[in-house]
Motif scaffolding. Structure first.
Motif, mmCIF file in Angstrom:
data_model
loop_
_atom_site.group_PDB
_atom_site.id
_atom_site.type_symbol
_atom_site.label_atom_id
_atom_site.label_comp_id
_atom_site.label_asym_id
_atom_site.label_seq_id
_atom_site.Cartn_x
_atom_site.Cartn_y
_atom_site.Cartn_z
ATOM 1 N N GLU A 115 0.642 -1.171 -0.106
ATOM 2 C CA GLU A 115 -0.211 -0.173 -0.268
ATOM 3 C C GLU A 115 0.852 1.414 -0.012
ATOM 4 O O GLU A 115 0.565 1.972 -1.067
ATOM 5 C CB GLU A 115 -0.641 -0.174 1.400
ATOM 6 N N THR A 116 2.346 1.097 0.721
ATOM 7 C CA THR A 116 2.808 2.698 0.871
ATOM 8 C C THR A 116 3.610 2.922 -0.375
ATOM 9 O O THR A 116 3.960 4.199 -0.859
ATOM 10 C CB THR A 116 3.549 1.931 2.100
ATOM 11 N N ALA A 117 3.908 2.022 -0.424
ATOM 12 C CA ALA A 117 4.922 1.718 -2.024
ATOM 13 C C ALA A 117 3.506 2.391 -3.399
ATOM 14 O O ALA A 117 4.250 2.767 -4.091
ATOM 15 C CB ALA A 117 5.036 0.192 -2.567
ATOM 16 N N LYS A 118 2.435 1.753 -3.281
ATOM 17 C CA LYS A 118 1.327 2.208 -4.688
ATOM 18 C C LYS A 118 1.267 4.086 -4.216
ATOM 19 O O LYS A 118 0.906 4.562 -5.209
ATOM 20 C CB LYS A 118 0.053 1.212 -4.500
ATOM 21 N N LEU A 119 0.959 3.792 -2.920
ATOM 22 C CA LEU A 119 0.339 5.613 -2.612
ATOM 23 C C LEU A 119 1.572 6.271 -3.814
ATOM 24 O O LEU A 119 1.453 7.290 -3.235
ATOM 25 C CB LEU A 119 -0.125 5.419 -1.632
#
Length: 456
Positions: free
Chosen positions: A276-280
């Motif tokens: 999630e962090t990488a995508k955001l």
């Protein structure tokens, strides 16, 4: 001729299609916000699962504010096509997983009944960041929440409790950091205020897993529908166009049964956070950067912006030098390869993803896309020059106002015109004209970003 259950048999043989009997299936999922993204993502995964033999996962879609999707899909018996594009190639599939579309303002009782039905196991959401009615300090704005899904969902849960039925899974599919915990906390706040007798039952019987979703779904245009009508030999008013890539990472935290989406490419994991962090911070952060800087440079689509050498370098710098420095990857998660893949996806002209679509609702998106990264970089005493350039372009975006579509757009555009960037920064990070800051948790970044503003 228009696509529906009677005409679907006349589709060309090269159009793939579902293989299950829709009339012999129950509705197992109620979905709030049945826009193009849901139809290209969760509904597609569910269609594949049912085509592989799973039963009773049909979807009841709920529109909260507009009849448009109901007008598109109801005359088509919920059927629509999904076209995946890459370069010069395209493939189309008939999707059967959507059983109906309910328009909540006129069909509230039906929505609550669907949630309260024994067959329902999952209620899911793609209502965009602003649909969760978060107010100051990430607290639920009870007034805004009245017009959102909370009253309908709470009543549906209340009916389930009264009937002695099991709890259900609430599945957030929106770009919110830690989206499962955010939705759970907001729902609890609603119940505490409006239905306190449900608070303990909700905690004991319902589950709210976090998810990460990734698929680029541009807004369907008239030229897309004309192309598709020539392919199908009939009209499909609910058609969706997307890329071939799709990713869905889901926390293994369900209240009851679910489709085996993992058999069709989804990932069921213990911890969604690294994905999630990488995508955001990488995908969504670079998308917003390209949107605001690209619009200022006169571009219309993502592939045009990323073909601009200066903007491509800026997006690459944001991903590799800024975002990646703040992410702790999970085992086997290659962030550099992810950055390469994102730039390739951005450059695909087949998607025709409009920058103005990405630029919408900036005040809701910027915190998790840019400010979390900037905050981490500041703590590491590292510069955030790409984010500062993107923030500078967002300020231009407000001053120009041609493309502004944002809950706070009129207010911020007026501030930008009358008081310049300083007034907007004060409104976002501090106190201005008696109003509370839009981003109070990031007040420490105001000077940091202001000192580094520079045009793209």
């Amino acid at each position: 001729m228009r696509l529906n259950s009677l005409t679907a048999g006349e589709l060309p043989e090269n159009v793939a299609r579902y293989s299950y009997d829709r009339d012999d299936q129950s509705i197992g999922i109620v979905h709030f916000g049945i826009g193009a993204f849901h139809r290209a993502h969760m509904a597609w995964y569910t269609d594949l699962a049912m085509s592989a033999g799973e039963r009773d996962w049909l979807i009841s879609g709920v529109s909260m504010r507009s009849r448009s999707v109901a007008d598109q899909l109801t005359p088509q018996d919920g059927l629509y096509t999904l076209t995946e594009r890459s370069g010069d190639s395209a493939s189309t599939r008939l999707i059967g997983s959507v059983a109906e579309v309910l328009f909540a303002p006129e069909q509230a009782e039906e929505v609550m009944s669907r949630i309260a039905d024994q067959a329902c196991k999952i209620v899911s959401f793609t209502v965009t960041e602003k649909g969760y009615a978060r107010g100051e300090g990430d607290q639920l704005d009870l007034e805004l929440a009245q017009a959102s899904f909370y009253p309908l969902l709470a009543r549906g849960l209340e009916l389930r409790k009264q009937a002695g039925l099991p709890g259900i899974t609430l599945l957030c599919c929106d770009n919110l950091a830690d989206n499962g915990h955010v939705l759970e906390a907001l729902m609890r706040q609603w119940l505490e205020a409006e239905k306190p007798d449900l608070v303990d039952w909700f905690a004991d019987h319902c589950r709210v897993p976090s998810t990460m979703i990734d698929r680029i779904v541009p807004r369907t245009g008239k030229e897309d529908l004309t192309y598709l009508e020539n392919v199908l030999g009939m009209e499909d008013a609910g058609a969706v166009f997307t890329e071939r890539f799709s990713q869905w990472v889901i926390e293994d935290n369900f209240a009851g049964p679910r489709p085996t989406w993992e058999d069709h490419g989804a990932q069921i994991v213990d911890d969604v956070a690294p994905y999630e962090t990488a995508k955001l911070r990488m995908l969504n952060g670079a998308h917003s950067l390209l949107a605001y800087c690209g619009l200022r440079a006169g571009h219309e689509f993502v592939h045009e912006a990323v073909a601009d050498p200066q903007l491509r370098a800026l997006a690459d710098h944001l991903m590799r030098e800024e975002a990646m420095a703040t992410i702790i990857p999970s085992a086997g998660q290659d962030l550099s390869a992810y950055a390469d893949e994102l730039l390739t996806r951005f450059a695909d002209p087949a998607l025709r993803h409009r920058l103005s679509q990405i630029a919408m609702d900036g005040t809701q998106k910027i915190p998790q896309r840019w400010l979390d990264t900037a905050s981490a970089l500041m703590a590491q005493e590292r510069p955030a020059s790409a984010i500062a350039a993107g923030f500078d372009a967002w300020l231009w975006h407000l001053e120009d106002s041609r493309f502004v579509d944002d809950p706070h757009g009129p207010e911020l555009a007026t501030l930008a015109r009358e008081g310049g960037s300083g007034a907007v920064i004060e409104r976002c990070f501090g106190q201005s004209r008696g109003a509370t800051a839009l981003w109070p948790h990031y007040s420490h970044l105001a000077g940091y970003l202001s000192a580094n503003l520079s045009p793209a």
